[in-house]
Enzyme design. Structure first.
Site, mmCIF file in Angstrom:
data_model
loop_
_atom_site.group_PDB
_atom_site.id
_atom_site.type_symbol
_atom_site.label_atom_id
_atom_site.label_comp_id
_atom_site.label_asym_id
_atom_site.label_seq_id
_atom_site.Cartn_x
_atom_site.Cartn_y
_atom_site.Cartn_z
ATOM 1 N N LYS A 1 -9.274 2.058 0.257
ATOM 2 C CA LYS A 1 -8.349 2.119 1.471
ATOM 3 C C LYS A 1 -8.762 3.148 2.424
ATOM 4 C CE LYS A 1 -4.911 -0.667 -0.713
ATOM 5 N NZ LYS A 1 -3.418 -0.819 -1.144
ATOM 6 N N THR B 1 0.715 -1.273 -0.070
ATOM 7 C CA THR B 1 -0.065 0.234 0.071
ATOM 8 C C THR B 1 0.852 1.235 0.074
ATOM 9 O OG1 THR B 1 -1.668 -0.864 1.283
ATOM 10 C CG2 THR B 1 -1.503 1.336 1.430
ATOM 11 N N GLY C 1 -1.620 -2.486 6.069
ATOM 12 C CA GLY C 1 -1.314 -3.525 7.034
ATOM 13 C C GLY C 1 -2.363 -4.642 6.502
ATOM 14 N N ASP D 1 -3.701 4.210 -2.461
ATOM 15 C CA ASP D 1 -3.877 3.512 -3.822
ATOM 16 C C ASP D 1 -4.664 2.474 -3.966
ATOM 17 O OD1 ASP D 1 -1.928 0.310 -3.703
ATOM 18 O OD2 ASP D 1 -2.036 1.784 -2.026
ATOM 19 N N SER E 1 2.044 -1.691 -4.164
ATOM 20 C CA SER E 1 1.118 -0.623 -4.382
ATOM 21 C C SER E 1 0.816 -0.623 -5.948
ATOM 22 C CB SER E 1 1.363 0.731 -3.975
ATOM 23 O OG SER E 1 1.852 0.552 -2.752
ATOM 24 N N SER F 1 4.046 0.120 2.299
ATOM 25 C CA SER F 1 5.240 -0.280 1.795
ATOM 26 C C SER F 1 5.636 0.789 0.496
ATOM 27 C CB SER F 1 4.984 -1.503 0.753
ATOM 28 O OG SER F 1 3.847 -1.235 0.018
ATOM 29 N N ARG G 1 -4.484 -1.042 -4.522
ATOM 30 C CA ARG G 1 -4.174 -2.606 -4.725
ATOM 31 C C ARG G 1 -3.998 -3.205 -3.343
ATOM 32 N NH1 ARG G 1 1.238 -3.976 -7.952
ATOM 33 N NH2 ARG G 1 0.031 -3.313 -9.628
ATOM 34 N N ASP H 1 6.638 0.940 -6.325
ATOM 35 C CA ASP H 1 6.538 -0.004 -5.259
ATOM 36 C C ASP H 1 5.688 -1.347 -5.808
ATOM 37 O OD1 ASP H 1 4.428 -0.379 -2.349
ATOM 38 O OD2 ASP H 1 6.419 -1.453 -2.732
#
Lengths: 272, 235
Positions: free
Chosen positions: A71, A39, A85, A55, A207, A167, A57, A204
């Site tokens: 999210k 994330t 998380g 994001d 994400s 992340s 994903r 990343d």
């Protein structure tokens, strides 16, 4: 028949099964995995309030479990919370605190304050000693002004003018650190948040997909779901494909004249 | 619950088959301030007298009509403190329902759960029944609804009802005035007139409370200014 009232549940994590789990893990049992959101979530304070971004994903190890999940969670009409998380933990903890805030609003007759949400979240996370894996960016505008906080799984919090978690937080933070300034306008704030999330999406692996944005100002909240879609999915088009001339390599050409081969025969006209 | 000396129920049957404590609770309700509710074609209105013990009491601090969920409101006749306890419990139950089913609680479900709580207190150790009757007004997918819940835990759906001191006069008045296809604004006028009938003294926007829910499904307690407008229309 003793007791009409329910006894309050003794709170906190029950550690009873931890020993058994540790023993089983030692024996070689693979623990079932859970979906972590990987994330990029961000938030910043601008002139008139706060902007939150995330994001979309959700990953299960190396697999994308949900290409367009939400999210940014509702806490109160004037407070929203981004969660990173374990997806189940962020959902459950934000739903629970949202419910508690609603009851508090009824009891007090007032708009919820961001610090109230913050304290409810951190108390819960602390009592579970980090086992509730929820890292949150909490933002909102209340009677005392705009507020932005980060909450860590063990229950510690920060109060910041701009924040990133997840992340992809390093990618997003690099964008904020170079471009953030105080007194941003609404458009600048949304643009900066989108840029930061895009940095997370492209740099990343945890994400990806789209950008969700939420703008909270005094008296008004705008949830811009899928504000940007920088990763459109392309499907087979039912209309067929069009190829530009020259796309296909020509190996050989043979031209056959048809006109000399045509026979003109007199005959009856076709019946209607 | 606590002291074992009182683990038996204080609400016990009389030889004639009555639960005397509940009868007494209903008497407590009957000596409370009048409240009433009317279900119109496009909404529900509930109203109550707000007679304060002295002119020195700050009337803005007293709110007899409470919101349970955004689309359900409640008013009572009887003991105020008992009412507060029930409101708290009902709000919590509505939130728990939402957490479990991710659906806003239907009016009938909330009425049923509140009634279940009131019944519990007639069959448990060391407690007494609640000294209130509630009028629950809501608007959900089944349209506008009005329910009365008694200290025994029984509940009834009403088109129009009244409780408290002036109940018989108020009900007669309502029976005469009620029509099936009443509009909400007419219902509000009728509610005011019904309150006026039994009111000792002059009613004003500061000594009655009115709550309405329209087809927008948002329960609202009217402000004194809004009540004043309706009062003027009635005059």
């Amino acid at each position: 028949m003793a007791g009409a009232m329910d006894l309050p549940a003794k709170g906190g994590f029950s550690f009873d099964l931890c020993r058994r789990n540790a023993m089983l893990a030692e024996k070689g049992l693979k623990m079932p995995g859970f979906r972590k959101t990987g994330t990029t979530i961000v938030g910043l304070v601008f002139q008139d309030g706060v902007v939150l971004g995330a994001d979309t994903r959700a990953t299960e190890g190396p697999i994308v479990a949900d290409k367009n999940c939400e999210k940014i969670h509702y806490m109160a009409p004037n407070i929203y919370c981004c969660g990173a998380g374990t997806a189940a933990d962020t959902e459950a903890v934000t739903d629970m605190v949202s419910s508690q805030l609603q009851l508090h609003r009824y009891a007090t007759g007032r708009e919820s304050r961001v610090v109230t949400a913050l304290t409810l979240l951190k108390s819960h996370l602390f009592s579970y000693q980090g086992h509730v894996s929820a890292a949150l960016v909490l933002g909102g505008v209340d009677v005392t002004g705009p507020h932005l906080h980060t909450v860590y799984p063990h229950g510690s919090t920060d109060t910041l003018p701009f924040a990133t978690m997840g992340s992809g937080s390093l990618a997003a933070m690099s964008v904020f650190e170079s471009k953030y300034k105080e007194g941003l306008t609404r458009e600048e704030g949304i643009q900066l948040v989108s840029d930061a999330i895009c940095a997370g999406i492209f740099n990343d692996l945890g994400s990806g997909s789209n950008v969700d944005v939420c703008v909270i100002t005094k008296g008004k909240t705008e949830y811009l779901r899928n504000h940007q879609l920088p990763n459109p999915r392309t499907y087979a088009s039912s209309k067929g494909y069009s190829f530009t001339k020259g796309q296909t390599e020509v190996l050989s050409t043979k031209i056959t004249q048809l006109k000399p081969k045509v026979e003109i025969a007199e005959g009856d006209a076709m019946e209607e | 619950m606590g002291d074992s000396q009182y683990s038996f129920s204080l609400t016990t049957f009389s030889p004639s088959g009555k639960l005397v404590q509940i009868e007494h609770a209903l008497t407590a309700v009957g000596s409370g301030q009048t409240s009433l509710g009317i279900k119109a074609a496009n909404g529900v209105v509930i109203a109550t007298e707000k007679k304060l013990p002295s002119i020195l009491v700050d009337e803005t601090s007293v709110q007899k009509i409470q919101t349970l969920t955004p689309n359900i409101g409640v008013v009572y006749s009887g003991m105020g403190p008992d009412f507060r306890v029930l409101v708290r419990k009902s709000r919590k139950q509505a939130q728990q329902y939402y957490r479990l089913y991710k659906e806003t609680i239907p009016v009938t479900q909330l009425v049923r759960e509140t009634a279940a709580v009131m019944q519990e207190f007639t069959q448990s150790g060391g407690v007494r029944p609640f000294g209130v009757s509630l009028l629950i007004a809501g608007y959900d997918d089944n349209g506008p609804q009005l329910y009365q819940v008694d200290p025994s835990g029984s509940y009834f759906s009403w088109k129009a009802s009244a409780m408290g001191k002036n109940v018989s006069n108020a009900k007669t008045f309502l029976e005469k005035r009620y029509t099936e296809d009443m509009e909400l604004d007419d219902a509000i006028h009728t509610a005011i007139l019904t309150l006026k009938e039994g009111y000792e003294g002059q009613i004003s926007s500061n000594n009655i409370e009115i709550g309405v829910i329209r087809s927008d499904r948002e329960f609202k307690v009217l402000s004194p200014a809004e009540i004043k407008d309706f009062l003027e229309e009635v005059e």
